[in-house]
Design a protein around this motif. Structure first.
Motif, PDB file in Angstrom:
ATOM      1  N   SER A 127       0.846  -1.194   0.000  1.00 26.01           N
ATOM      2  CA  SER A 127       0.000   0.000   0.000  1.00 26.01           C
ATOM      3  C   SER A 127       0.878   1.239   0.000  1.00 26.01           C
ATOM      4  CB  SER A 127      -0.932   0.013   1.220  1.00 26.01           C
ATOM      5  OG  SER A 127      -0.191  -0.019   2.436  1.00 26.01           O
ATOM      6  N   VAL A 128       0.336   2.347  -0.486  1.00 24.42           N
ATOM      7  CA  VAL A 128       1.067   3.614  -0.596  1.00 24.42           C
ATOM      8  C   VAL A 128       0.380   4.646   0.289  1.00 24.42           C
ATOM      9  CG1 VAL A 128       1.854   5.422  -2.174  1.00 24.42           C
ATOM     10  CG2 VAL A 128       1.788   3.035  -2.940  1.00 24.42           C
ATOM     11  N   HIS A 129       1.195   5.445   1.001  1.00 23.92           N
ATOM     12  CA  HIS A 129       0.680   6.401   1.995  1.00 23.92           C
ATOM     13  C   HIS A 129       1.488   7.694   1.945  1.00 23.92           C
ATOM     14  CE1 HIS A 129      -1.328   3.001   4.189  1.00 23.92           C
ATOM     15  NE2 HIS A 129      -0.317   2.345   3.650  1.00 23.92           N
ATOM     16  N   GLU A 130       0.943   8.730   2.585  1.00 22.26           N
ATOM     17  CA  GLU A 130       1.730   9.925   2.837  1.00 22.26           C
ATOM     18  C   GLU A 130       2.823   9.587   3.840  1.00 22.26           C
ATOM     19  OE1 GLU A 130      -0.414  13.387   3.955  1.00 22.26           O
ATOM     20  OE2 GLU A 130      -1.822  13.262   2.266  1.00 22.26           O
ATOM     21  N   ARG A 131       3.987  10.196   3.646  1.00 25.89           N
ATOM     22  CA  ARG A 131       5.103   9.919   4.546  1.00 25.89           C
ATOM     23  C   ARG A 131       5.144  10.931   5.676  1.00 25.89           C
ATOM     24  NH1 ARG A 131      10.317  11.612   5.489  1.00 25.89           N
ATOM     25  NH2 ARG A 131      10.234  13.190   3.828  1.00 25.89           N
ATOM     26  N   PRO A 132       5.061  10.469   6.927  1.00 25.06           N
ATOM     27  CA  PRO A 132       5.316  11.386   8.044  1.00 25.06           C
ATOM     28  C   PRO A 132       6.722  11.963   7.925  1.00 25.06           C
ATOM     29  CG  PRO A 132       4.347   9.324   8.826  1.00 25.06           C
ATOM     30  CD  PRO A 132       4.700   9.122   7.379  1.00 25.06           C
ATOM     31  N   ARG A 133       6.894  13.223   8.247  1.00 25.41           N
ATOM     32  CA  ARG A 133       8.165  13.888   8.010  1.00 25.41           C
ATOM     33  C   ARG A 133       9.310  13.254   8.782  1.00 25.41           C
ATOM     34  NH1 ARG A 133       7.739  15.731   3.486  1.00 25.41           N
ATOM     35  NH2 ARG A 133       9.646  16.924   3.843  1.00 25.41           N
ATOM     36  N   ASP A 134       8.992  12.625   9.938  1.00 25.56           N
ATOM     37  CA  ASP A 134      10.062  12.046  10.751  1.00 25.56           C
ATOM     38  C   ASP A 134      10.353  10.591  10.405  1.00 25.56           C
ATOM     39  OD1 ASP A 134       7.681  11.060  11.702  1.00 25.56           O
ATOM     40  OD2 ASP A 134       8.187  11.292  13.826  1.00 25.56           O
ATOM     41  N   LEU A 135       9.654  10.021   9.421  1.00 23.88           N
ATOM     42  CA  LEU A 135       9.912   8.643   9.031  1.00 23.88           C
ATOM     43  C   LEU A 135      10.877   8.651   7.850  1.00 23.88           C
ATOM     44  CD1 LEU A 135       7.262   5.800   8.892  1.00 23.88           C
ATOM     45  CD2 LEU A 135       9.336   5.791   7.527  1.00 23.88           C
ATOM     46  N   THR A 136      12.145   8.394   8.134  1.00 25.56           N
ATOM     47  CA  THR A 136      13.183   8.501   7.110  1.00 25.56           C
ATOM     48  C   THR A 136      13.970   7.211   6.911  1.00 25.56           C
ATOM     49  OG1 THR A 136      14.772   9.329   8.737  1.00 25.56           O
ATOM     50  CG2 THR A 136      13.476  10.974   7.534  1.00 25.56           C
ATOM     51  N   ASP A 137      13.773   6.228   7.789  1.00 28.32           N
ATOM     52  CA  ASP A 137      14.519   4.976   7.691  1.00 28.32           C
ATOM     53  C   ASP A 137      13.677   3.887   7.059  1.00 28.32           C
ATOM     54  OD1 ASP A 137      16.691   6.121   8.986  1.00 28.32           O
ATOM     55  OD2 ASP A 137      15.972   5.520  10.971  1.00 28.32           O
ATOM     56  N   GLN A 197     -10.713 -11.310  -4.077  1.00 27.36           N
ATOM     57  CA  GLN A 197     -11.407 -10.282  -4.846  1.00 27.36           C
ATOM     58  C   GLN A 197     -10.733  -8.933  -4.612  1.00 27.36           C
ATOM     59  OE1 GLN A 197     -13.955 -10.278  -6.948  1.00 27.36           O
ATOM     60  NE2 GLN A 197     -15.040 -12.235  -6.646  1.00 27.36           N
ATOM     61  N   ARG A 198     -10.502  -8.203  -5.681  1.00 30.36           N
ATOM     62  CA  ARG A 198      -9.830  -6.906  -5.555  1.00 30.36           C
ATOM     63  C   ARG A 198     -10.578  -5.965  -4.619  1.00 30.36           C
ATOM     64  NH1 ARG A 198      -6.008  -3.976  -8.672  1.00 30.36           N
ATOM     65  NH2 ARG A 198      -5.851  -5.755 -10.062  1.00 30.36           N
ATOM     66  N   ALA A 199     -11.902  -6.009  -4.640  1.00 30.06           N
ATOM     67  CA  ALA A 199     -12.685  -5.114  -3.784  1.00 30.06           C
ATOM     68  C   ALA A 199     -12.441  -5.394  -2.303  1.00 30.06           C
ATOM     69  CB  ALA A 199     -14.173  -5.260  -4.101  1.00 30.06           C
ATOM     70  N   ASP A 200     -11.993  -6.604  -1.979  1.00 24.04           N
ATOM     71  CA  ASP A 200     -11.754  -6.973  -0.580  1.00 24.04           C
ATOM     72  C   ASP A 200     -10.326  -6.693  -0.124  1.00 24.04           C
ATOM     73  OD1 ASP A 200     -14.361  -7.934  -0.398  1.00 24.04           O
ATOM     74  OD2 ASP A 200     -13.788  -9.966  -1.002  1.00 24.04           O
ATOM     75  N   TRP A 201      -9.461  -6.262  -1.015  1.00 26.47           N
ATOM     76  CA  TRP A 201      -8.045  -6.114  -0.668  1.00 26.47           C
ATOM     77  C   TRP A 201      -7.802  -5.214   0.540  1.00 26.47           C
ATOM     78  CZ3 TRP A 201      -5.035  -5.609  -5.974  1.00 26.47           C
ATOM     79  CH2 TRP A 201      -5.032  -6.865  -6.605  1.00 26.47           C
ATOM     80  N   PRO A 202      -8.397  -4.033   0.635  1.00 29.35           N
ATOM     81  CA  PRO A 202      -8.104  -3.187   1.808  1.00 29.35           C
ATOM     82  C   PRO A 202      -8.457  -3.878   3.133  1.00 29.35           C
ATOM     83  CG  PRO A 202      -9.114  -1.885   0.078  1.00 29.35           C
ATOM     84  CD  PRO A 202      -9.243  -3.315  -0.350  1.00 29.35           C
ATOM     85  N   ARG A 203      -9.634  -4.472   3.208  1.00 27.29           N
ATOM     86  CA  ARG A 203     -10.033  -5.150   4.448  1.00 27.29           C
ATOM     87  C   ARG A 203      -9.111  -6.337   4.738  1.00 27.29           C
ATOM     88  NH1 ARG A 203     -12.719  -9.723   5.102  1.00 27.29           N
ATOM     89  NH2 ARG A 203     -13.446  -9.746   2.932  1.00 27.29           N
ATOM     90  N   VAL A 237      -5.790   2.332   5.870  1.00 31.96           N
ATOM     91  CA  VAL A 237      -6.072   1.566   4.650  1.00 31.96           C
ATOM     92  C   VAL A 237      -7.576   1.413   4.484  1.00 31.96           C
ATOM     93  CG1 VAL A 237      -5.869  -0.686   3.529  1.00 31.96           C
ATOM     94  CG2 VAL A 237      -3.882   0.330   4.665  1.00 31.96           C
ATOM     95  N   ASP A 238      -8.100   1.928   3.391  1.00 31.24           N
ATOM     96  CA  ASP A 238      -9.528   1.815   3.101  1.00 31.24           C
ATOM     97  C   ASP A 238      -9.712   1.688   1.599  1.00 31.24           C
ATOM     98  OD1 ASP A 238      -9.206   4.386   2.051  1.00 31.24           O
ATOM     99  OD2 ASP A 238     -10.111   5.382   3.783  1.00 31.24           O
ATOM    100  N   ASP A 239     -10.943   1.830   1.136  1.00 33.41           N
ATOM    101  CA  ASP A 239     -11.232   1.621  -0.281  1.00 33.41           C
ATOM    102  C   ASP A 239     -10.551   2.652  -1.184  1.00 33.41           C
ATOM    103  OD1 ASP A 239     -12.746  -0.531   0.420  1.00 33.41           O
ATOM    104  OD2 ASP A 239     -14.689   0.465   0.209  1.00 33.41           O
ATOM    105  N   ALA A 240     -10.138   3.772  -0.611  1.00 36.79           N
ATOM    106  CA  ALA A 240      -9.467   4.804  -1.407  1.00 36.79           C
ATOM    107  C   ALA A 240      -7.955   4.610  -1.443  1.00 36.79           C
ATOM    108  CB  ALA A 240      -9.800   6.187  -0.849  1.00 36.79           C
ATOM    109  N   THR A 241      -7.445   3.679  -0.644  1.00 30.87           N
ATOM    110  CA  THR A 241      -5.999   3.448  -0.577  1.00 30.87           C
ATOM    111  C   THR A 241      -5.539   2.609  -1.758  1.00 30.87           C
ATOM    112  OG1 THR A 241      -6.159   3.466   1.836  1.00 30.87           O
ATOM    113  CG2 THR A 241      -4.125   2.606   0.890  1.00 30.87           C
ATOM    114  N   ASP A 242      -4.361   2.937  -2.240  1.00 32.78           N
ATOM    115  CA  ASP A 242      -3.763   2.166  -3.334  1.00 32.78           C
ATOM    116  C   ASP A 242      -3.176   0.888  -2.748  1.00 32.78           C
ATOM    117  OD1 ASP A 242      -2.727   1.384  -5.722  1.00 32.78           O
ATOM    118  OD2 ASP A 242      -1.483   3.160  -6.026  1.00 32.78           O
TER     119      ASP A 242
END
Length: 384
Positions: A187-197, A233-239, A259-264
């Protein structure tokens, strides 16, 4: 070769783009075909360790990769348990006395954009929506019919078609893809500024990794044991991703919670190709995942493909095509097989439930150093 070859490269993933760039820069005429109608790639990320970055520099692509990706400070990899408590910190090796960083995370789409720009610079166009429909070796070349109806003769065909390469059966009849027993959630997310490792959380038969891939994004990758190769099923991937990795707390928890239905989200069953030599038949050669698709636990799939491309181009500097392709396989098979074997063992070790990580922590840095030292040793005699 001592003469300019007409080369068809089939598949425009990492291996195919790298091969087309390297071969064109070596002075060959290169035609690159790709089955996708539109050049689109998974939006998840990829690790590029120092050996991959060395190859990207040779391909003229290092600087834009460093600009687009995220350089992990000091090559740090934090191992945590599933609760987020520390186990050990390891450090990946740099290259060229630290000039080339140890590890970079980057969006796959960005990496392909950079390789596409290099293709344009060396004068190679990508023919999208095009595959090899028929192939026959003739006395002086390979007669190829492509899906657009063109009939051409080429001196060499390079299959970079990945795990499902149709040409693998031509080169190695009866070869099969092997299921590893693992599945990977991404999954892909926004990176918190302090997460660098780079972070690896170790659970009860699961692993969850977190990797920055740009200034504002990161991606997660969760490994699960799945001996039955379950189809979801792809629709079930987030859950299902949330449920499969529910034990993980610490830095993973807020990412899993969002992670929800809008998450990659992406799920893949992990498969391998372990092909013995030869990797060629006549004037057709396999490189990259077409020859040696690996599990992802050492993050070396892209690196091996990049190295393949460079070694193939340099092997063709000889006078005899058969000898050149044989030499290419002899150089690359031990390196790729070693990376595959270690990756598989790491995956299997991660699948075991542990109560005590003391032994793992004590040997973790030595294992990292030993792996890259052995890769270097096996590449002795190679031209990369």
């Amino acid at each position: 070769m001592s003469r300019r070859l007409d080369i068809l490269v089939s598949g425009a993933g990492i291996a195919g783009c790298a091969a087309a760039i390297a071969l064109a820069e070596a002075g060959h005429d290169v035609r690159l075909v790709e089955r996708q109608e539109e050049w689109a790639f998974a939006s998840s990320g990829i690790f590029l360790y120092a050996n991959a970055l060395v190859s990207l520099e040779a391909l003229g692509a290092l600087d834009p990769v460093l600009a687009a990706g995220f350089v992990v400070p000091e090559g740090r990899n934090l191992y945590l348990d599933h609760l987020g408590d520390p186990i050990v910190t390891t450090y990946y090796p740099t290259a060229d006395d630290g000039r080339i960083p140890a590890v970079v995370g980057i969006k796959r789409a960005e990496l392909h954009r950079i390789l596409a720009d290099r293709l344009a610079e060396v004068g190679v166009d990508v023919e999208l929506g095009t595959t090899i429909a028929d192939l026959a070796e003739e006395a002086q070349g390979v007669r190829v019919v492509t899906s657009d109806g063109r009939v051409c003769s080429h001196d060499l065909v390079v299959s970079c078609e990945g795990l499902r390469s149709p040409l693998r059966q031509y080169v190695a009849p009866g070869s099969e893809v092997r299921y590893s027993g693992f599945g990977i959630w991404r999954s892909v997310h926004e990176r918190p500024r302090d997460l660098t490792d780079k972070i690896m959380q170790m659970g009860a038969g699961t692993r969850l990794g977190i990797m920055p891939i740009s200034e504002d994004r990161l991606y997660t990758f969760g490994t699960v044991v799945d001996p039955d190769k379950t189809w979801h099923q792809r629709a079930d991937w987030p859950r299902l991703m949330r449920e499969a990795l529910a034990e993980h707390q610490g830095p993973a928890r807020p990412l899993l919670d969002e992670v929800d239905d809008a998450t990659d989200v992406l799920y893949t069953a992990v498969e391998e190709v372990a092909l013995p030599l030869p990797w060629h038949r006549g004037r057709v050669v396999l490189i990259g995942d077409a020859a040696h698709a690996s599990t992802p636990f050492m993050g070396q799939g892209g690196a091996m493909a990049l190295e393949d491309a460079l070694v193939l181009a340099q092997s063709l500097e000889g006078d005899d095509l058969e000898q050149a392709l044989t030499r290419f396989g002899e150089l690359r098979h031990p390196v790729c097989t070693y990376a595959q074997d270690v990756s598989r063992r790491v995956g299997e070790a991660g699948a075991r439930v542990r109560d005590d990580f003391a032994e793992f922590a004590a040997g973790a840095q030595a294992a990292v150093d030993g792996f890259y030292a052995e890769l270097d040793r096996l590449r002795t005699g190679s031209v990369v």
